[in-house]
Structure formats: structure tokens, C-alpha cells
Design a protein around this motif. Sequence first.
Motif, PDB file in Angstrom:
ATOM      1  N   ARG A 138       0.813  -1.230   0.000  1.00 37.90           N
ATOM      2  CA  ARG A 138       0.000   0.000   0.000  1.00 37.90           C
ATOM      3  C   ARG A 138       0.840   1.271   0.000  1.00 37.90           C
ATOM      4  O   ARG A 138       0.289   2.370  -0.128  1.00 37.90           O
ATOM      5  CB  ARG A 138      -0.956   0.006   1.201  1.00 37.90           C
ATOM      6  N   TYR A 139       2.152   1.161   0.158  1.00 36.41           N
ATOM      7  CA  TYR A 139       3.014   2.335   0.274  1.00 36.41           C
ATOM      8  C   TYR A 139       3.495   2.840  -1.086  1.00 36.41           C
ATOM      9  O   TYR A 139       3.674   2.057  -2.020  1.00 36.41           O
ATOM     10  CB  TYR A 139       4.250   2.012   1.120  1.00 36.41           C
ATOM     11  N   PRO A 140       3.717   4.171  -1.199  1.00 36.72           N
ATOM     12  CA  PRO A 140       4.407   4.707  -2.384  1.00 36.72           C
ATOM     13  C   PRO A 140       5.875   4.264  -2.381  1.00 36.72           C
ATOM     14  O   PRO A 140       6.413   3.940  -1.308  1.00 36.72           O
ATOM     15  CB  PRO A 140       4.300   6.230  -2.201  1.00 36.72           C
ATOM     16  N   TYR A 177       3.819   3.931  -5.779  1.00 41.15           N
ATOM     17  CA  TYR A 177       2.787   2.970  -6.143  1.00 41.15           C
ATOM     18  C   TYR A 177       3.188   2.168  -7.364  1.00 41.15           C
ATOM     19  O   TYR A 177       3.777   2.687  -8.314  1.00 41.15           O
ATOM     20  CB  TYR A 177       1.470   3.701  -6.424  1.00 41.15           C
ATOM     21  N   PRO A 210       1.360  -0.445 -10.093  1.00 46.26           N
ATOM     22  CA  PRO A 210       0.068  -0.987 -10.520  1.00 46.26           C
ATOM     23  C   PRO A 210      -0.078  -2.488 -10.295  1.00 46.26           C
ATOM     24  O   PRO A 210      -1.182  -2.958 -10.009  1.00 46.26           O
ATOM     25  CB  PRO A 210       0.012  -0.644 -12.015  1.00 46.26           C
ATOM     26  N   ARG A 238       0.671  -4.163  -7.849  1.00 41.86           N
ATOM     27  CA  ARG A 238       0.300  -4.478  -6.464  1.00 41.86           C
ATOM     28  C   ARG A 238      -1.203  -4.316  -6.204  1.00 41.86           C
ATOM     29  O   ARG A 238      -1.730  -4.803  -5.202  1.00 41.86           O
ATOM     30  CB  ARG A 238       1.036  -3.532  -5.500  1.00 41.86           C
ATOM     31  N   LEU A 239      -1.890  -3.593  -7.092  1.00 37.13           N
ATOM     32  CA  LEU A 239      -3.295  -3.256  -6.857  1.00 37.13           C
ATOM     33  C   LEU A 239      -4.195  -4.487  -6.695  1.00 37.13           C
ATOM     34  O   LEU A 239      -5.016  -4.534  -5.771  1.00 37.13           O
ATOM     35  CB  LEU A 239      -3.802  -2.355  -7.977  1.00 37.13           C
ATOM     36  N   LEU A 295      -3.714  -5.804  -3.239  1.00 36.16           N
ATOM     37  CA  LEU A 295      -4.246  -4.902  -2.225  1.00 36.16           C
ATOM     38  C   LEU A 295      -5.782  -4.973  -2.181  1.00 36.16           C
ATOM     39  O   LEU A 295      -6.391  -4.986  -1.110  1.00 36.16           O
ATOM     40  CB  LEU A 295      -3.789  -3.476  -2.523  1.00 36.16           C
TER      41      LEU A 295
END
Length: 469
Positions: free
Chosen positions: A442-444, A446, A448, A450-451, A454
Motif C-alpha cells: 500500500r506504500y508509495p 505505487y 500498478p 500491487r493493486l 491490495l
Amino acid sequence: MSPHAELVSRLRAAWLSGKTRPMEYRLAQLEALGRFLDEKKQDILEATAADMRKPPFEVEVSELSICRSELNHTLNNLGAWMKDKHVEKNWATQLDSAFIRKDPYGVVLIIGPWNYPINLLLVPLIGAIAAGNCVVMKPSEITRNVERLVAETLPRYLDEDCFAVVTAGVEETTRLLENKFDYIFFTGSPSVGRIVMTAAAKHLTPVTLELGGKNPCYVSDSCNVQNVARRVAWGRFFNAGQTCVAPDYVLCSVEMQEKLLPALREAITEFYSPNPRESPDFGRIVGDRQFQRVQALLHSGHTAIGGQTDAGERYIAPTVLVEVQQDDPVMQEEIFGPILPILTVASVDDAIAFINARERPLVLYVFSSRKEVVKRVLERTSSGGFCANDTIMHMTIPSLPFGGIGQSGLGRYHGRSSFETFSHQRSALLRGAGRETLNTPRYPPYAPHRLPLLRAATETKRRATCLLL
């Protein structure tokens, strides 16, 4: 600092100290309130008799018994109510603790009315104590003897650091409302309720408003007329009609009215003798101003039963009015006296339309031996409460929430609902301090890719459903 501001400040300091939070403290204060009811029973009977000649039996039933029931119900269940409520979690918080904590609001103001000056002051007080609040109580100045009794004796039973009684008229109450409370509980008329809500809005204080209104009572053609007459007469003329949940008017067919009138006359005679003025079981209007207001309503329609008055005694006989028109004065305001208007309708659908064309009432009554009629009225109308084939008796069940809707009130209480009314539902998530790798998506900066991970970890999924058509 004004006396009221000083009082509120003192109680707030006590609340901030945490004194009211332990369950043992709350139970001790509730037990002390029970001793007040037991030890001051005779004083309560005498005070209510002096204020409005309320029969001792009615005081036992509507003031003392209901308070004891509410108190015992709370004592029996407080431990369970106070427990944190754990909630369903998403995948990302499976290893953590998520729950709702029932926190006290802080310093609560309870403003009681005059018609049931013990019940309608102490029942909300029970909920406020159970929830862990400090409380300022303002009994009605109209019932002066009860006001004096409560002000002089109740503080001897409760912790004076956390609970106080204020005696005040209209001007003093207005100044009292200028103080910042954490919750305000008011029982009274809609007009004063608006004043209370306006004052609360200045501090963004949440409120419960227990108001009133015109409670309809539909009597269908399929019912036992004698039973209906006894139950309606009891509910209407109890406490000389000064009851917020009394049936305010009857809707029925012309044919039912012809049967109901002699049955009502018989019930009134059975309850209060041929001369209710001499009956020890029929009360009086609380004050001269209230007497004059109710007496003026007798000019609506035609008097079929009763109608006698005595200003010196503030006596108004149990009265039934017929040939009442929708725009008559008796249909424009809550009666709050021993007057029962009867209006005729052609069908249950006409009765429903009549009810729905007006402000939503505090309670709606229906009498019928046909379940489909009761169900139809229940499903097609809206009201604070609903009772079929009786009047007022829903008030005796602590586990049923009590409150109005729209013009008849805001909020609810009784039993667990009282505890919840005076409790802030505080959301809490207790996360572990480690496992930081799980938080990285969830951390910067960011990324894509990882979405999807998450979303899978935090979104609630729709469960598969099976619709039976």
C-alpha cells in the motif's frame, strides 16, 4: 462562572477521572436507585396524588413497576451489554483485533415531563447510568411536589460528584441549555423539542427527543366490541388521558360506532362508577392552563358520553365525541386529556389513507380478530410503535425499543436501547506492531501490479446467493 456552568464543569471533571466507567460502580449506582424507589414509595404516592390526584394503583403500575422492571432488566444484562462487540474483518486484518467499544458520552442532560414525572425521568436515567455517564436531571416544574421530592431526596442515594438534580422553570432551563452537554435526552411537546434541538445544535450535541402526537386507533368490524371498549377506555382515560401513548382518536365504520358507543359507556361506568368525579380511580388535569386547553376541545363534534367539567377541581369527565370533523380543533393537536373522538371511515383502506395523510404518530393501534387486517395496517403505515388488540401494553416490555418517528420523536430507549442511546459506538482496530512486509503493497511509490493484491486483501466480496423465485 454561572451555577449551571460550574455544575456541568464539576460533573465533567468527575467523568474525565474515569470514576463512572467500572461496571461495579454502575451497578452500585443502579442498586442505589432501586433503594430510592423502595424507600420513597410512600412519598412518591403522596407527591403524585398532590400534583394531579393520580390514583395509587396507577402510580404503582405506570411509575414504580415500570421503573423497577427497567432497573432489573438492566442489572440482569449490563455485563453482556458492556462487552466489546468483535466484528468481521478483511484479509489484511485477520491477525488483528477489530471491535466496537461502548463508551459513555460524558455529561448527559435529562429533561423530564410532568405527566409521568418519575417514570419518564428515571427510566432514561437508568440507561445513562448503565452506560457510564454523569447526569444532570431536570424534573418538570409543573408537578411541583414530585419535583421537590426528587430534588431533595434522590441526590442522597446517588454519587453527588457524578449526578445532580436541577430545579428550573422555563427561563432557567433556557439558560441551562446554553451549557455544553455531551448528550441531551428530552421528553415533552414537539414545540419545546424544537427549542431543545436548536440549543443542542450550537454545540453539535446529539439528542433524543421523545415527543408525542395523535395516536390513531382503528377498530375493524371483526372484533369483540366489549373487549375493545374496555381496552380503549383503559388506555384513553388512564391518568385522566395525560399519556403520550394513549389512543388519541378512533377510526371505525358507522356500524361499529353504533356498537362501540354503548360498550364504551358500559366500560366507563364499570371502571369509574356512574359518576366518575367521585371515583378514587380517576385523576385530574395537572394545572389550570392545561385544564382550559383541554376543556376548549370539548366543543368539537357532539358529546355522546361525558362532557362534564369542574374548573375548581380541574375535573373533566371521561368523554366520547362523535360527528367529529377532520378540521375540528380536537383533531389539530394531541389531546392529552380524557377525551376520545370517534371518526367514521368506510374501510380499512380508508383508515390507512387517513393515517398516512397525517404526521407519523408515536404509536398506532388496531383492533381486529382477522390477522390479515392487522398485517395490512402494520405493513402499510409508519409509526414509532405498533400495538394490536390492546393499548399501552407494549410499554411494559423492556426489550421493545420505545420512541417516535418524524414529528413524534427522534431516537429510542428502554432496555438495551437505553444503554445504546447513551453509549458512543466507538470503532477500534488494534494492529500488531510488526509484520511490516505485509503493509508494503500500500506504500508509495505505487506500483500498478500491487493493486490486485491490495484489493484482494481489503475489499469485501459478495457472497453467492440463491434466489427462490
